[in-house]
Design a protein around this motif. Structure first.
Motif, PDB file in Angstrom:
ATOM      1  N   ALA A   1       0.810  -1.236   0.000  1.00  0.00           N
ATOM      2  CA  ALA A   1       0.000   0.000   0.000  1.00  0.00           C
ATOM      3  C   ALA A   1       0.839   1.280   0.000  1.00  0.00           C
ATOM      4  CB  ALA A   1      -0.926   0.002   1.209  1.00  0.00           C
ATOM      5  N   GLY A   2       2.169   1.141   0.261  1.00  0.00           N
ATOM      6  CA  GLY A   2       3.000   2.356   0.357  1.00  0.00           C
ATOM      7  C   GLY A   2       3.607   2.805  -0.960  1.00  0.00           C
ATOM      8  N   GLY A   3       3.281   2.092  -2.064  1.00  0.00           N
ATOM      9  CA  GLY A   3       3.878   2.482  -3.355  1.00  0.00           C
ATOM     10  C   GLY A   3       5.310   2.005  -3.461  1.00  0.00           C
ATOM     11  N   ASP A   4       6.094   2.651  -4.315  1.00  0.00           N
ATOM     12  CA  ASP A   4       7.481   2.170  -4.506  1.00  0.00           C
ATOM     13  C   ASP A   4       8.496   3.236  -4.098  1.00  0.00           C
ATOM     14  OD1 ASP A   4       7.151   2.614  -8.106  1.00  0.00           O
ATOM     15  OD2 ASP A   4       7.689   4.034  -6.543  1.00  0.00           O
ATOM     16  N   LEU A   5       9.755   2.824  -4.011  1.00  0.00           N
ATOM     17  CA  LEU A   5      10.812   3.755  -3.560  1.00  0.00           C
ATOM     18  C   LEU A   5      11.056   4.851  -4.591  1.00  0.00           C
ATOM     19  CD1 LEU A   5      13.663   1.664  -1.853  1.00  0.00           C
ATOM     20  CD2 LEU A   5      11.841   3.007  -0.781  1.00  0.00           C
ATOM     21  N   ALA A   6      10.742   4.578  -5.867  1.00  0.00           N
ATOM     22  CA  ALA A   6      10.921   5.611  -6.900  1.00  0.00           C
ATOM     23  C   ALA A   6      10.034   6.810  -6.578  1.00  0.00           C
ATOM     24  CB  ALA A   6      10.585   5.056  -8.278  1.00  0.00           C
ATOM     25  N   GLN A   7       8.816   6.509  -6.130  1.00  0.00           N
ATOM     26  CA  GLN A   7       7.875   7.574  -5.769  1.00  0.00           C
ATOM     27  C   GLN A   7       8.367   8.345  -4.546  1.00  0.00           C
ATOM     28  OE1 GLN A   7       5.037   7.864  -7.833  1.00  0.00           O
ATOM     29  NE2 GLN A   7       5.163   9.888  -6.902  1.00  0.00           N
ATOM     30  N   LEU A   8       8.894   7.584  -3.574  1.00  0.00           N
ATOM     31  CA  LEU A   8       9.402   8.224  -2.333  1.00  0.00           C
ATOM     32  C   LEU A   8      10.556   9.168  -2.671  1.00  0.00           C
ATOM     33  CD1 LEU A   8      10.083   6.498   1.059  1.00  0.00           C
ATOM     34  CD2 LEU A   8      11.861   7.881   0.042  1.00  0.00           C
ATOM     35  N   ILE A   9      11.472   8.727  -3.537  1.00  0.00           N
ATOM     36  CA  ILE A   9      12.627   9.571  -3.914  1.00  0.00           C
ATOM     37  C   ILE A   9      12.140  10.806  -4.672  1.00  0.00           C
ATOM     38  CG2 ILE A   9      14.672   9.650  -5.437  1.00  0.00           C
ATOM     39  CD1 ILE A   9      15.097   6.635  -4.631  1.00  0.00           C
ATOM     40  N   GLN A  10      11.182  10.583  -5.576  1.00  0.00           N
ATOM     41  CA  GLN A  10      10.621  11.688  -6.356  1.00  0.00           C
ATOM     42  C   GLN A  10       9.992  12.736  -5.432  1.00  0.00           C
ATOM     43  OE1 GLN A  10      11.373  11.888  -9.458  1.00  0.00           O
ATOM     44  NE2 GLN A  10      10.286  13.844  -9.641  1.00  0.00           N
ATOM     45  N   ASP A  11       9.240  12.246  -4.437  1.00  0.00           N
ATOM     46  CA  ASP A  11       8.569  13.177  -3.498  1.00  0.00           C
ATOM     47  C   ASP A  11       9.596  13.983  -2.700  1.00  0.00           C
ATOM     48  OD1 ASP A  11       6.255  12.037  -4.415  1.00  0.00           O
ATOM     49  OD2 ASP A  11       5.873  10.816  -2.611  1.00  0.00           O
ATOM     50  N   ARG A  12      10.694  13.307  -2.290  1.00  0.00           N
ATOM     51  CA  ARG A  12      11.728  14.013  -1.509  1.00  0.00           C
ATOM     52  C   ARG A  12      12.458  15.043  -2.377  1.00  0.00           C
ATOM     53  NH1 ARG A  12      12.131  12.690   4.205  1.00  0.00           N
ATOM     54  NH2 ARG A  12      10.489  11.139   4.416  1.00  0.00           N
ATOM     55  N   LYS A  13      12.639  14.718  -3.678  1.00  0.00           N
ATOM     56  CA  LYS A  13      13.311  15.668  -4.590  1.00  0.00           C
ATOM     57  C   LYS A  13      12.441  16.909  -4.763  1.00  0.00           C
ATOM     58  CE  LYS A  13      15.498  13.942  -8.343  1.00  0.00           C
ATOM     59  NZ  LYS A  13      15.881  12.964  -9.416  1.00  0.00           N
ATOM     60  N   GLN A  14      11.111  16.685  -4.865  1.00  0.00           N
ATOM     61  CA  GLN A  14      10.188  17.828  -4.992  1.00  0.00           C
ATOM     62  C   GLN A  14      10.289  18.724  -3.751  1.00  0.00           C
ATOM     63  OE1 GLN A  14       8.710  18.440  -7.737  1.00  0.00           O
ATOM     64  NE2 GLN A  14       9.057  16.464  -8.733  1.00  0.00           N
ATOM     65  N   LYS A  15      10.368  18.053  -2.593  1.00  0.00           N
ATOM     66  CA  LYS A  15      10.445  18.826  -1.324  1.00  0.00           C
ATOM     67  C   LYS A  15      11.731  19.651  -1.303  1.00  0.00           C
ATOM     68  CE  LYS A  15       7.745  16.036   1.962  1.00  0.00           C
ATOM     69  NZ  LYS A  15       7.840  14.924   2.945  1.00  0.00           N
ATOM     70  N   ARG A  16      12.823  19.040  -1.778  1.00  0.00           N
ATOM     71  CA  ARG A  16      14.123  19.749  -1.758  1.00  0.00           C
ATOM     72  C   ARG A  16      14.071  20.938  -2.718  1.00  0.00           C
ATOM     73  NH1 ARG A  16      19.564  16.503  -2.916  1.00  0.00           N
ATOM     74  NH2 ARG A  16      18.683  16.385  -4.980  1.00  0.00           N
ATOM     75  N   LEU A  17      13.471  20.718  -3.897  1.00  0.00           N
ATOM     76  CA  LEU A  17      13.345  21.816  -4.880  1.00  0.00           C
ATOM     77  C   LEU A  17      12.495  22.949  -4.309  1.00  0.00           C
ATOM     78  CD1 LEU A  17      12.876  19.873  -8.258  1.00  0.00           C
ATOM     79  CD2 LEU A  17      14.779  21.368  -7.603  1.00  0.00           C
ATOM     80  N   ALA A  18      11.526  22.560  -3.465  1.00  0.00           N
ATOM     81  CA  ALA A  18      10.642  23.591  -2.880  1.00  0.00           C
ATOM     82  C   ALA A  18      11.299  24.232  -1.652  1.00  0.00           C
ATOM     83  CB  ALA A  18       9.315  22.937  -2.491  1.00  0.00           C
ATOM     84  N   GLY A  19      12.559  23.811  -1.385  1.00  0.00           N
ATOM     85  CA  GLY A  19      13.302  24.429  -0.280  1.00  0.00           C
ATOM     86  C   GLY A  19      12.834  23.981   1.093  1.00  0.00           C
ATOM     87  N   ARG A  20      12.074  22.870   1.107  1.00  0.00           N
ATOM     88  CA  ARG A  20      11.572  22.369   2.395  1.00  0.00           C
ATOM     89  C   ARG A  20      12.738  21.764   3.179  1.00  0.00           C
ATOM     90  NH1 ARG A  20       6.307  20.466   1.253  1.00  0.00           N
ATOM     91  NH2 ARG A  20       6.216  19.433   3.278  1.00  0.00           N
TER      92      ARG A  20
END
Ligand SMILES: CN(C)CCCNS(=O)(=O)c1cccc(Nc2nc(OCC3CCCCC3)c3[nH]cnc3n2)c1
Length: 284
Positions: A90-109
């Protein structure tokens, strides 16, 4: 005793993989969720069909907490399609997790980095899965396609399970090779680039690339095209993962990314490291 298509109802299609379409399905008897992967065997040669049967039988016999569980197989002769029913993560895959973290980094989070504790949990669990494959009673199984999109989470930041391996090997015909090698082979080892034999140490290389990417949010070797990528892989230079991660972790990942396969640690030796395996007492 194989199941029937009518035992399940399709909830939604969740993607297309190297084998074909993947759907989220629900078992009518108890409402439990699974995924089924559709493998069209109509255009396969006899040898490939036999290989597919061997692969499915091997998947069926694999039982491990960190390998996606094969549940059932359904053959639809009318559409020459095999449906492989597998446990749903139910948690999806690690590719999605990495993608989400990259988005957060780009957003300066601030909290964009994956915590080292989670990285080490993934490292330990995937080593246990690889040990099961490499030391399988029915003979050594090599994953051959270890990458974030093939590692699934039981829940957000939960446990991980290795999936989708044998199928990549079974579908080795021209057609599926074209499908299965869509995307840039960032995790290809130097011996694969040199078209030499793939063995356990190649899976160790790919695991090193995967854990490196979980820390750095990009693979150790990146390039604008395949030719440049192969050049970088053979040169073997890569930056340190962020300093928030320990020297011990980076040193271990560097050993897994040694050019010479024989110089890389084995799965067994990595499992003996106390910072990875909580059941090993640290040396005084
Ligand atoms: C490539 N990824 C970035 C896609 C995003 C990720 N979302 S997703 O794929 O829809 C998604 C969301 C939530 C849960 C799950 N769970 C899941 N997925 C599997 O395979 C997905 C399939 C793999 C081949 C390519 C197509 C997708 C499983 N296989 C065995 N158990 C599985 N459990 C998947």
């Amino acid at each position: 005793m194989p199941g029937r298509q009518s035992d399940y109802t399709v909830v939604q299609q969740i993607g297309v993989g190297s084998f074909g379409t993947c759907c989220l399905v629900k078992r009518l008897a108890d409402g439990q969720k699974f995924v089924w992967k559709e493998v069209r065997y109509g255009n396969m040669r006899e040898a490939e069909k036999e290989s597919l049967v061997r692969e499915v039988n091997l998947l069926r016999d694999l039982r491990h907490p960190h390998i996606v569980r094969y549940i059932d197989r359904i053959v639809s002769k009318s559409s020459s399609t095999l449906y492989l029913v597998m446990e749903y993560c139910a948690g999806g895959d690690l590719a999605q997790l990495i993608q989400d973290r990259k988005q957060k980094r780009l957003a300066g989070r601030l909290n964009s980095m994956v915590p080292q504790e989670f990285v080490l949990k993934v490292f330990y669990q995937l080593l246990q899965a690889l040990k099961e494959l490499h030391l399988n009673q029915q003979g050594k199984i090599l994953h051959r396609d270890l990458k974030p999109a093939n590692v699934f989470l039981t829940s957000a930041m939960g446990d991980v399970k290795l999936g989708d391996f044998g199928l990549a090997r079974v579908l080795s015909s021209e057609v599926s090779m074209a499908i299965s090698y869509v995307g840039t082979p960032y995790y290809m080892s130097p011996e694969q680039v040199a078209k030499m034999r793939y063995n356990e140490s190649s899976d160790v290389w790919s695991l090193g690339c995967l854990i490196y990417e979980l820390c750095a949010l990009h693979p150790p070797f990146t390039a604008k095209d395949q030719k440049e990528l192969y050049g970088k892989i053979k040169k073997g230079e890569f930056r340190r993962i962020p300093h928030a991660y320990s020297d011990e972790l980076f040193t271990t990942l560097s050993s897994m990314l040694k050019q010479n396969p024989e110089q890389r640690p084995t799965v067994q030796s990595l499992l003996q490291m106390s910072f990875i395996n909580p059941s090993i007492m640290p040396k005084p």
